[in-house]
Design a protein around this motif. Sequence first.
Motif, PDB file in Angstrom:
ATOM      1  N   ALA A   4      23.745  32.612  62.401  1.00  0.00           N
ATOM      2  CA  ALA A   4      25.186  32.368  62.492  1.00  0.00           C
ATOM      3  C   ALA A   4      25.447  31.050  63.213  1.00  0.00           C
ATOM      4  O   ALA A   4      26.268  30.237  62.786  1.00  0.00           O
ATOM      5  CB  ALA A   4      25.874  33.528  63.205  1.00  0.00           C
ATOM      6  N   LYS A   5      24.727  30.839  64.304  1.00  0.00           N
ATOM      7  CA  LYS A   5      24.899  29.601  65.073  1.00  0.00           C
ATOM      8  C   LYS A   5      24.507  28.389  64.227  1.00  0.00           C
ATOM      9  O   LYS A   5      25.212  27.374  64.209  1.00  0.00           O
ATOM     10  CB  LYS A   5      24.070  29.661  66.351  1.00  0.00           C
ATOM     11  N   LYS A   6      23.393  28.497  63.519  1.00  0.00           N
ATOM     12  CA  LYS A   6      22.914  27.399  62.668  1.00  0.00           C
ATOM     13  C   LYS A   6      23.948  27.047  61.596  1.00  0.00           C
ATOM     14  O   LYS A   6      24.180  25.870  61.308  1.00  0.00           O
ATOM     15  CB  LYS A   6      21.596  27.794  62.002  1.00  0.00           C
ATOM     16  N   LEU A   7      24.580  28.079  61.006  1.00  0.00           N
ATOM     17  CA  LEU A   7      25.554  27.858  59.932  1.00  0.00           C
ATOM     18  C   LEU A   7      26.960  27.570  60.456  1.00  0.00           C
ATOM     19  O   LEU A   7      27.835  27.184  59.690  1.00  0.00           O
ATOM     20  CB  LEU A   7      25.602  29.076  59.008  1.00  0.00           C
ATOM     21  N   GLY A   8      27.174  27.806  61.764  1.00  0.00           N
ATOM     22  CA  GLY A   8      28.496  27.593  62.333  1.00  0.00           C
ATOM     23  C   GLY A   8      29.493  28.655  61.941  1.00  0.00           C
ATOM     24  O   GLY A   8      30.689  28.386  61.792  1.00  0.00           O
ATOM     25  N   VAL A   9      29.000  29.879  61.742  1.00  0.00           N
ATOM     26  CA  VAL A   9      29.868  30.995  61.358  1.00  0.00           C
ATOM     27  C   VAL A   9      29.737  32.106  62.401  1.00  0.00           C
ATOM     28  O   VAL A   9      28.887  32.044  63.289  1.00  0.00           O
ATOM     29  CB  VAL A   9      29.507  31.542  59.956  1.00  0.00           C
ATOM     30  N   SER A  10      30.547  33.129  62.255  1.00  0.00           N
ATOM     31  CA  SER A  10      30.463  34.244  63.189  1.00  0.00           C
ATOM     32  C   SER A  10      29.279  35.147  62.838  1.00  0.00           C
ATOM     33  O   SER A  10      28.804  35.158  61.698  1.00  0.00           O
ATOM     34  CB  SER A  10      31.755  35.067  63.153  1.00  0.00           C
ATOM     35  N   LEU A  11      28.832  35.894  63.828  1.00  0.00           N
ATOM     36  CA  LEU A  11      27.756  36.866  63.609  1.00  0.00           C
ATOM     37  C   LEU A  11      28.182  37.875  62.541  1.00  0.00           C
ATOM     38  O   LEU A  11      27.377  38.260  61.691  1.00  0.00           O
ATOM     39  CB  LEU A  11      27.405  37.579  64.923  1.00  0.00           C
ATOM     40  N   MET A  12      29.453  38.265  62.556  1.00  0.00           N
ATOM     41  CA  MET A  12      29.965  39.234  61.584  1.00  0.00           C
ATOM     42  C   MET A  12      29.803  38.712  60.151  1.00  0.00           C
ATOM     43  O   MET A  12      29.482  39.476  59.239  1.00  0.00           O
ATOM     44  CB  MET A  12      31.444  39.546  61.863  1.00  0.00           C
ATOM     45  N   THR A  13      29.984  37.423  59.953  1.00  0.00           N
ATOM     46  CA  THR A  13      29.833  36.836  58.614  1.00  0.00           C
ATOM     47  C   THR A  13      28.396  37.000  58.130  1.00  0.00           C
ATOM     48  O   THR A  13      28.161  37.403  56.984  1.00  0.00           O
ATOM     49  CB  THR A  13      30.237  35.349  58.625  1.00  0.00           C
ATOM     50  N   VAL A  14      27.433  36.716  58.984  1.00  0.00           N
ATOM     51  CA  VAL A  14      26.027  36.883  58.610  1.00  0.00           C
ATOM     52  C   VAL A  14      25.714  38.362  58.395  1.00  0.00           C
ATOM     53  O   VAL A  14      25.036  38.724  57.430  1.00  0.00           O
ATOM     54  CB  VAL A  14      25.094  36.263  59.676  1.00  0.00           C
ATOM     55  N   GLN A  15      26.223  39.225  59.258  1.00  0.00           N
ATOM     56  CA  GLN A  15      25.989  40.662  59.096  1.00  0.00           C
ATOM     57  C   GLN A  15      26.552  41.160  57.762  1.00  0.00           C
ATOM     58  O   GLN A  15      25.932  41.984  57.088  1.00  0.00           O
ATOM     59  CB  GLN A  15      26.590  41.434  60.267  1.00  0.00           C
ATOM     60  N   ASN A  16      27.724  40.656  57.378  1.00  0.00           N
ATOM     61  CA  ASN A  16      28.315  41.044  56.092  1.00  0.00           C
ATOM     62  C   ASN A  16      27.460  40.557  54.927  1.00  0.00           C
ATOM     63  O   ASN A  16      27.296  41.262  53.928  1.00  0.00           O
ATOM     64  CB  ASN A  16      29.744  40.512  55.967  1.00  0.00           C
ATOM     65  N   ALA A  17      26.896  39.360  55.059  1.00  0.00           N
ATOM     66  CA  ALA A  17      26.007  38.839  54.013  1.00  0.00           C
ATOM     67  C   ALA A  17      24.764  39.721  53.895  1.00  0.00           C
ATOM     68  O   ALA A  17      24.355  40.088  52.789  1.00  0.00           O
ATOM     69  CB  ALA A  17      25.609  37.401  54.330  1.00  0.00           C
ATOM     70  N   TYR A  18      24.185  40.065  55.025  1.00  0.00           N
ATOM     71  CA  TYR A  18      22.999  40.931  55.008  1.00  0.00           C
ATOM     72  C   TYR A  18      23.343  42.308  54.437  1.00  0.00           C
ATOM     73  O   TYR A  18      22.549  42.905  53.715  1.00  0.00           O
ATOM     74  CB  TYR A  18      22.408  41.058  56.409  1.00  0.00           C
ATOM     75  N   ALA A  19      24.540  42.803  54.731  1.00  0.00           N
ATOM     76  CA  ALA A  19      24.968  44.103  54.185  1.00  0.00           C
ATOM     77  C   ALA A  19      25.071  44.037  52.659  1.00  0.00           C
ATOM     78  O   ALA A  19      24.685  44.987  51.961  1.00  0.00           O
ATOM     79  CB  ALA A  19      26.299  44.518  54.796  1.00  0.00           C
ATOM     80  N   GLN A  20      25.568  42.927  52.133  1.00  0.00           N
ATOM     81  CA  GLN A  20      25.628  42.761  50.672  1.00  0.00           C
ATOM     82  C   GLN A  20      24.230  42.836  50.072  1.00  0.00           C
ATOM     83  O   GLN A  20      24.007  43.503  49.058  1.00  0.00           O
ATOM     84  CB  GLN A  20      26.258  41.413  50.308  1.00  0.00           C
ATOM     85  N   LEU A  21      23.291  42.152  50.704  1.00  0.00           N
ATOM     86  CA  LEU A  21      21.914  42.146  50.213  1.00  0.00           C
ATOM     87  C   LEU A  21      21.289  43.537  50.314  1.00  0.00           C
ATOM     88  O   LEU A  21      20.510  43.939  49.445  1.00  0.00           O
ATOM     89  CB  LEU A  21      21.080  41.117  50.975  1.00  0.00           C
ATOM     90  N   ARG A  22      21.627  44.286  51.373  1.00  0.00           N
ATOM     91  CA  ARG A  22      21.156  45.671  51.499  1.00  0.00           C
ATOM     92  C   ARG A  22      21.735  46.525  50.384  1.00  0.00           C
ATOM     93  O   ARG A  22      21.016  47.315  49.754  1.00  0.00           O
ATOM     94  CB  ARG A  22      21.542  46.261  52.855  1.00  0.00           C
ATOM     95  N   ASP A  23      23.031  46.358  50.117  1.00  0.00           N
ATOM     96  CA  ASP A  23      23.683  47.129  49.052  1.00  0.00           C
ATOM     97  C   ASP A  23      23.058  46.842  47.686  1.00  0.00           C
ATOM     98  O   ASP A  23      23.032  47.702  46.817  1.00  0.00           O
ATOM     99  CB  ASP A  23      25.182  46.829  49.007  1.00  0.00           C
ATOM    100  N   GLU A  24      22.567  45.629  47.506  1.00  0.00           N
ATOM    101  CA  GLU A  24      21.913  45.238  46.253  1.00  0.00           C
ATOM    102  C   GLU A  24      20.455  45.710  46.201  1.00  0.00           C
ATOM    103  O   GLU A  24      19.789  45.551  45.184  1.00  0.00           O
ATOM    104  CB  GLU A  24      21.957  43.714  46.091  1.00  0.00           C
ATOM    105  N   GLY A  25      19.956  46.258  47.304  1.00  0.00           N
ATOM    106  CA  GLY A  25      18.589  46.756  47.338  1.00  0.00           C
ATOM    107  C   GLY A  25      17.547  45.672  47.561  1.00  0.00           C
ATOM    108  O   GLY A  25      16.354  45.911  47.350  1.00  0.00           O
ATOM    109  N   LEU A  26      17.978  44.490  47.997  1.00  0.00           N
ATOM    110  CA  LEU A  26      17.027  43.393  48.183  1.00  0.00           C
ATOM    111  C   LEU A  26      16.386  43.398  49.559  1.00  0.00           C
ATOM    112  O   LEU A  26      15.249  42.935  49.712  1.00  0.00           O
ATOM    113  CB  LEU A  26      17.722  42.054  47.956  1.00  0.00           C
ATOM    114  N   VAL A  27      17.115  43.873  50.557  1.00  0.00           N
ATOM    115  CA  VAL A  27      16.599  43.866  51.925  1.00  0.00           C
ATOM    116  C   VAL A  27      16.849  45.222  52.567  1.00  0.00           C
ATOM    117  O   VAL A  27      17.618  46.047  52.060  1.00  0.00           O
ATOM    118  CB  VAL A  27      17.257  42.748  52.783  1.00  0.00           C
ATOM    119  N   GLU A  28      16.197  45.423  53.706  1.00  0.00           N
ATOM    120  CA  GLU A  28      16.429  46.639  54.487  1.00  0.00           C
ATOM    121  C   GLU A  28      16.411  46.270  55.961  1.00  0.00           C
ATOM    122  O   GLU A  28      15.670  45.388  56.386  1.00  0.00           O
ATOM    123  CB  GLU A  28      15.385  47.711  54.170  1.00  0.00           C
ATOM    124  N   GLY A  29      17.256  46.922  56.714  1.00  0.00           N
ATOM    125  CA  GLY A  29      17.308  46.694  58.149  1.00  0.00           C
ATOM    126  C   GLY A  29      16.378  47.642  58.870  1.00  0.00           C
ATOM    127  O   GLY A  29      16.276  48.814  58.512  1.00  0.00           O
TER     128      GLY A  29
END
Length: 127
Positions: A40-65
């Motif tokens: 998030a810091k590297k991209l200059g966005v909020s942590l929530m934005t990155v978490q939402n991106a990761y959640a999308q990828l989880r929903d697509e079955g590409l990643v797991e937490g």
Amino acid sequence: MDSQSKRKPNAREIAARIRDEIAAGTFGPGDRLPGGRAYAKKLGVSLMTVQNAYAQLRDEGLVEGVSGSGTYVRDTAPGEQTPREAAQRLADLQAEIARLSAGLAEVTERVKRLEVAVGATEEKPGA
């Protein structure tokens, strides 16, 4: 242009970037994605934005937490589609949807022109 004036990516764009990296093999099965706070810091966005991106990828079955450890590219069972294959298929589908959308817009424009032409013909006396 300095980094302050650049538009910050949204969660969907971040997810697409990571999806492309998975499709390209930058991230493979079992690889850990960048930590949310640091990314998030590297991209200059909020942590929530990155978490939402990761959640999308989880929903697509590409990643797991993994609680307390991070987010990892899924390792698939034998015969199951790999995250790389899934990411590539998603990218292919997005390209096809864009192509179809452009074609639909062209057909819609042609129909409008035909409607105008037919309307002009109906208004002429003796037609």
